[in-house]
Write a protein that holds these residues in place. Structure first.
Motif, PDB file in Angstrom:
ATOM      1  N   ALA A  93       0.827  -1.206   0.000  1.00 12.80           N
ATOM      2  CA  ALA A  93       0.000   0.000   0.000  1.00 12.80           C
ATOM      3  C   ALA A  93       0.864   1.261   0.000  1.00 12.80           C
ATOM      4  O   ALA A  93       0.558   2.240  -0.690  1.00 12.80           O
ATOM      5  N   CYS A  94       1.957   1.228   0.764  1.00  8.87           N
ATOM      6  CA  CYS A  94       2.862   2.386   0.798  1.00  8.87           C
ATOM      7  C   CYS A  94       3.533   2.596  -0.554  1.00  8.87           C
ATOM      8  O   CYS A  94       3.644   3.728  -1.037  1.00  8.87           O
ATOM      9  N   VAL A  95       3.993   1.494  -1.171  1.00 14.16           N
ATOM     10  CA  VAL A  95       4.652   1.596  -2.476  1.00 14.16           C
ATOM     11  C   VAL A  95       3.680   2.118  -3.530  1.00 14.16           C
ATOM     12  O   VAL A  95       4.009   3.009  -4.324  1.00 14.16           O
ATOM     13  N   MET A  96       2.475   1.575  -3.557  1.00 13.22           N
ATOM     14  CA  MET A  96       1.487   1.991  -4.552  1.00 13.22           C
ATOM     15  C   MET A  96       1.107   3.454  -4.367  1.00 13.22           C
ATOM     16  O   MET A  96       0.955   4.201  -5.342  1.00 13.22           O
ATOM     17  N   THR A  97       0.951   3.888  -3.126  1.00 14.28           N
ATOM     18  CA  THR A  97       0.570   5.275  -2.862  1.00 14.28           C
ATOM     19  C   THR A  97       1.656   6.232  -3.315  1.00 14.28           C
ATOM     20  O   THR A  97       1.376   7.231  -3.994  1.00 14.28           O
ATOM     21  N   ARG A  98       2.892   5.932  -2.958  1.00 14.71           N
ATOM     22  CA  ARG A  98       3.988   6.816  -3.352  1.00 14.71           C
ATOM     23  C   ARG A  98       4.129   6.865  -4.872  1.00 14.71           C
ATOM     24  O   ARG A  98       4.377   7.932  -5.451  1.00 14.71           O
ATOM     25  N   ALA A  99       3.971   5.712  -5.544  1.00 13.66           N
ATOM     26  CA  ALA A  99       4.144   5.666  -6.990  1.00 13.66           C
ATOM     27  C   ALA A  99       2.995   6.338  -7.736  1.00 13.66           C
ATOM     28  O   ALA A  99       3.199   6.954  -8.780  1.00 13.66           O
ATOM     29  N   ALA A 100       1.776   6.224  -7.201  1.00 20.17           N
ATOM     30  CA  ALA A 100       0.594   6.689  -7.930  1.00 20.17           C
ATOM     31  C   ALA A 100       0.296   8.166  -7.733  1.00 20.17           C
ATOM     32  O   ALA A 100      -0.144   8.845  -8.669  1.00 20.17           O
ATOM     33  N   LEU A 101       0.505   8.679  -6.530  1.00 21.75           N
ATOM     34  CA  LEU A 101       0.085  10.049  -6.237  1.00 21.75           C
ATOM     35  C   LEU A 101       1.215  11.046  -6.499  1.00 21.75           C
ATOM     36  O   LEU A 101       2.321  10.882  -5.976  1.00 21.75           O
ATOM     37  N   PRO A 102       0.965  12.084  -7.261  1.00 22.67           N
ATOM     38  CA  PRO A 102       1.980  13.117  -7.462  1.00 22.67           C
ATOM     39  C   PRO A 102       2.212  13.881  -6.165  1.00 22.67           C
ATOM     40  O   PRO A 102       1.343  13.926  -5.286  1.00 22.67           O
ATOM     41  N   GLU A 103       3.367  14.477  -6.034  1.00 22.30           N
ATOM     42  CA  GLU A 103       3.677  15.231  -4.821  1.00 22.30           C
ATOM     43  C   GLU A 103       2.937  16.571  -4.804  1.00 22.30           C
ATOM     44  O   GLU A 103       2.636  17.148  -5.839  1.00 22.30           O
ATOM     45  N   ARG A 104       2.640  17.004  -3.583  1.00 29.13           N
ATOM     46  CA  ARG A 104       2.050  18.324  -3.297  1.00 29.13           C
ATOM     47  C   ARG A 104       0.676  18.519  -3.954  1.00 29.13           C
ATOM     48  O   ARG A 104       0.309  19.610  -4.350  1.00 29.13           O
ATOM     49  N   ASP A 105      -0.072  17.433  -4.060  1.00 30.14           N
ATOM     50  CA  ASP A 105      -1.426  17.508  -4.608  1.00 30.14           C
ATOM     51  C   ASP A 105      -2.375  16.996  -3.522  1.00 30.14           C
ATOM     52  O   ASP A 105      -2.432  15.791  -3.269  1.00 30.14           O
ATOM     53  N   PRO A 106      -3.093  17.878  -2.843  1.00 27.68           N
ATOM     54  CA  PRO A 106      -3.954  17.454  -1.736  1.00 27.68           C
ATOM     55  C   PRO A 106      -4.914  16.345  -2.152  1.00 27.68           C
ATOM     56  O   PRO A 106      -5.595  16.453  -3.174  1.00 27.68           O
ATOM     57  N   GLN A 107      -4.964  15.278  -1.359  1.00 30.52           N
ATOM     58  CA  GLN A 107      -5.785  14.111  -1.669  1.00 30.52           C
ATOM     59  C   GLN A 107      -6.383  13.577  -0.373  1.00 30.52           C
ATOM     60  O   GLN A 107      -5.971  12.535   0.142  1.00 30.52           O
ATOM     61  N   VAL A 108      -7.377  14.276   0.149  1.00 28.99           N
ATOM     62  CA  VAL A 108      -7.986  13.858   1.414  1.00 28.99           C
ATOM     63  C   VAL A 108      -8.623  12.480   1.269  1.00 28.99           C
ATOM     64  O   VAL A 108      -8.547  11.643   2.178  1.00 28.99           O
ATOM     65  N   HIS A 216      -3.954   3.905 -16.655  1.00 28.84           N
ATOM     66  CA  HIS A 216      -4.081   5.344 -16.423  1.00 28.84           C
ATOM     67  C   HIS A 216      -2.913   5.964 -15.673  1.00 28.84           C
ATOM     68  O   HIS A 216      -2.671   7.170 -15.797  1.00 28.84           O
ATOM     69  N   ILE A 217      -2.207   5.175 -14.874  1.00 28.54           N
ATOM     70  CA  ILE A 217      -1.182   5.762 -14.003  1.00 28.54           C
ATOM     71  C   ILE A 217       0.223   5.280 -14.348  1.00 28.54           C
ATOM     72  O   ILE A 217       1.131   6.082 -14.587  1.00 28.54           O
ATOM     73  N   PHE A 218       0.419   3.968 -14.417  1.00 27.70           N
ATOM     74  CA  PHE A 218       1.788   3.468 -14.578  1.00 27.70           C
ATOM     75  C   PHE A 218       2.251   3.470 -16.030  1.00 27.70           C
ATOM     76  O   PHE A 218       3.413   3.769 -16.305  1.00 27.70           O
ATOM     77  N   HIS A 219       1.385   3.129 -16.974  1.00 23.25           N
ATOM     78  CA  HIS A 219       1.801   3.155 -18.383  1.00 23.25           C
ATOM     79  C   HIS A 219       2.204   4.560 -18.828  1.00 23.25           C
ATOM     80  O   HIS A 219       3.240   4.721 -19.495  1.00 23.25           O
ATOM     81  N   PRO A 220       1.443   5.614 -18.488  1.00 24.35           N
ATOM     82  CA  PRO A 220       1.884   6.969 -18.861  1.00 24.35           C
ATOM     83  C   PRO A 220       3.234   7.357 -18.264  1.00 24.35           C
ATOM     84  O   PRO A 220       3.932   8.217 -18.805  1.00 24.35           O
ATOM     85  N   LEU A 221       3.592   6.738 -17.137  1.00 22.66           N
ATOM     86  CA  LEU A 221       4.891   6.993 -16.519  1.00 22.66           C
ATOM     87  C   LEU A 221       5.975   6.075 -17.077  1.00 22.66           C
ATOM     88  O   LEU A 221       7.130   6.127 -16.640  1.00 22.66           O
ATOM     89  N   ASN A 222       5.590   5.217 -18.037  1.00 22.94           N
ATOM     90  CA  ASN A 222       6.504   4.229 -18.630  1.00 22.94           C
ATOM     91  C   ASN A 222       7.065   3.305 -17.551  1.00 22.94           C
ATOM     92  O   ASN A 222       8.257   2.954 -17.549  1.00 22.94           O
ATOM     93  N   GLN A 223       6.178   2.884 -16.631  1.00 22.45           N
ATOM     94  CA  GLN A 223       6.563   1.996 -15.540  1.00 22.45           C
ATOM     95  C   GLN A 223       5.597   0.825 -15.464  1.00 22.45           C
ATOM     96  O   GLN A 223       4.406   0.973 -15.764  1.00 22.45           O
ATOM     97  N   PRO A 224       6.083  -0.345 -15.051  1.00 21.81           N
ATOM     98  CA  PRO A 224       5.170  -1.471 -14.798  1.00 21.81           C
ATOM     99  C   PRO A 224       4.523  -1.311 -13.425  1.00 21.81           C
ATOM    100  O   PRO A 224       4.957  -0.484 -12.607  1.00 21.81           O
ATOM    101  N   LEU A 225       3.496  -2.094 -13.165  1.00 20.04           N
ATOM    102  CA  LEU A 225       2.972  -2.148 -11.809  1.00 20.04           C
ATOM    103  C   LEU A 225       4.072  -2.646 -10.877  1.00 20.04           C
ATOM    104  O   LEU A 225       4.860  -3.522 -11.252  1.00 20.04           O
ATOM    105  N   PRO A 226       4.180  -2.103  -9.681  1.00 18.95           N
ATOM    106  CA  PRO A 226       5.252  -2.518  -8.766  1.00 18.95           C
ATOM    107  C   PRO A 226       5.252  -4.027  -8.530  1.00 18.95           C
ATOM    108  O   PRO A 226       4.205  -4.647  -8.352  1.00 18.95           O
TER     109      PRO A 226
END
Length: 240
Positions: A93-108, A216-226
């Motif tokens: 969950a920690c890895v997915m959250t860090r990889a998926a969410l951009p920094e400094r974008d409020p996400q309550v 929607h998230i990892f392919h645009p970043l040219n990354q596989p799922l963790p």
């Protein structure tokens, strides 16, 4: 730039002799990174483990600079040290959250979903299903939420068992029957917390959220799922 916030630790990387660059998921400020001085000390090290619940005081010259943070613990966090599979789920969950969410974008919403997942580790039979719903929450936070409220074809709200890979909308059994091989399975627990669990439902849930996370998230970043996510799913599969 100065503020205080509630946060969960996502990761900590040593920086210098005694400090660390720590990624946090904060309630009001989203995913942030900060330098924590003295992170290697006996006092701070226990509070920098993945998913540790803390209150941080953050300071930076500008919003674009790496800031610094001091922190205090808030409770003891999830007690998973005696459960290797739950510990793997927490780390994932920690890895997915860090990889998926951009920094400094409020996400309550993402913060609340993460907090709900952490609380669920108290129930070994429940948390894997909460984890899948947490991933759906990450998709929603990023603007790619699944619409499971009604059938995309008929508008009906009953007997929803598929999801369209094109639209992310639910499809009923009758409307989807001719296209079954092209649709994603929609497990019942994704529709309701009281939905039926067991069987292939958990694997179907991982397949559903994984498809859209990758697209929607990892392919645009040219990354596989963790890779840790695959290990978690393997660990959750029933032993034969």
């Amino acid at each position: 730039m100065i503020y205080e916030d509630e946060a969960f630790v996502l990761s900590a990387r040593p920086h210098g002799e005694t400090g660390a660059v720590v990624h946090f998921l904060t309630r009001e400020h989203g995913h942030i990174a900060a330098h924590v001085a003295g992170a290697a000390s006996r006092r701070l090290k226990p509070y920098l483990q993945p998913a540790s619940h803390v209150r941080l005081s953050y300071r930076a010259r500008t919003s674009d600079n790496l800031g610094s943070a001091t922190l205090e613990p808030l409770g003891e966090g999830a007690d998973v040290l005696d459960d290797p599979l739950a510990l793997l789920g927490l780390q994932c969950a920690c890895v997915m959250t860090r990889a998926a969410l951009p920094e400094r974008d409020p996400q309550v919403g993402a913060f609340e979903a993460f907090a709900a997942l952490i609380r669920s580790f108290e129930w070994p039979d429940i948390w894997p299903y909460v984890y899948v719903r947490f991933e759906a929450g990450l998709l929603e936070a990023m603007g790619f939420g699944l619409d499971l409220s009604s059938c995309a074809v008929t508008g009906e709200m009953d007997d929803l068992i598929y999801v369209s890979p094109k639209s992310g909308r639910a499809v009923s059994r009758k409307a989807g029957a001719p296209y079954e091989s092209k649709l994603l399975a929609l497990p019942e627990f994704m529709l309701s917390a009281q939905g039926v669990r067991g069987g292939k439902s958990l694997e179907d849930g991982f397949g559903l959220t994984g498809f859209f996370l990758e697209r929607h998230i990892f392919h645009p970043l040219n990354q596989p799922l963790p890779e840790i996510r695959s290990r978690l799913l393997d660990g959750l599969r029933p032993s034969e």
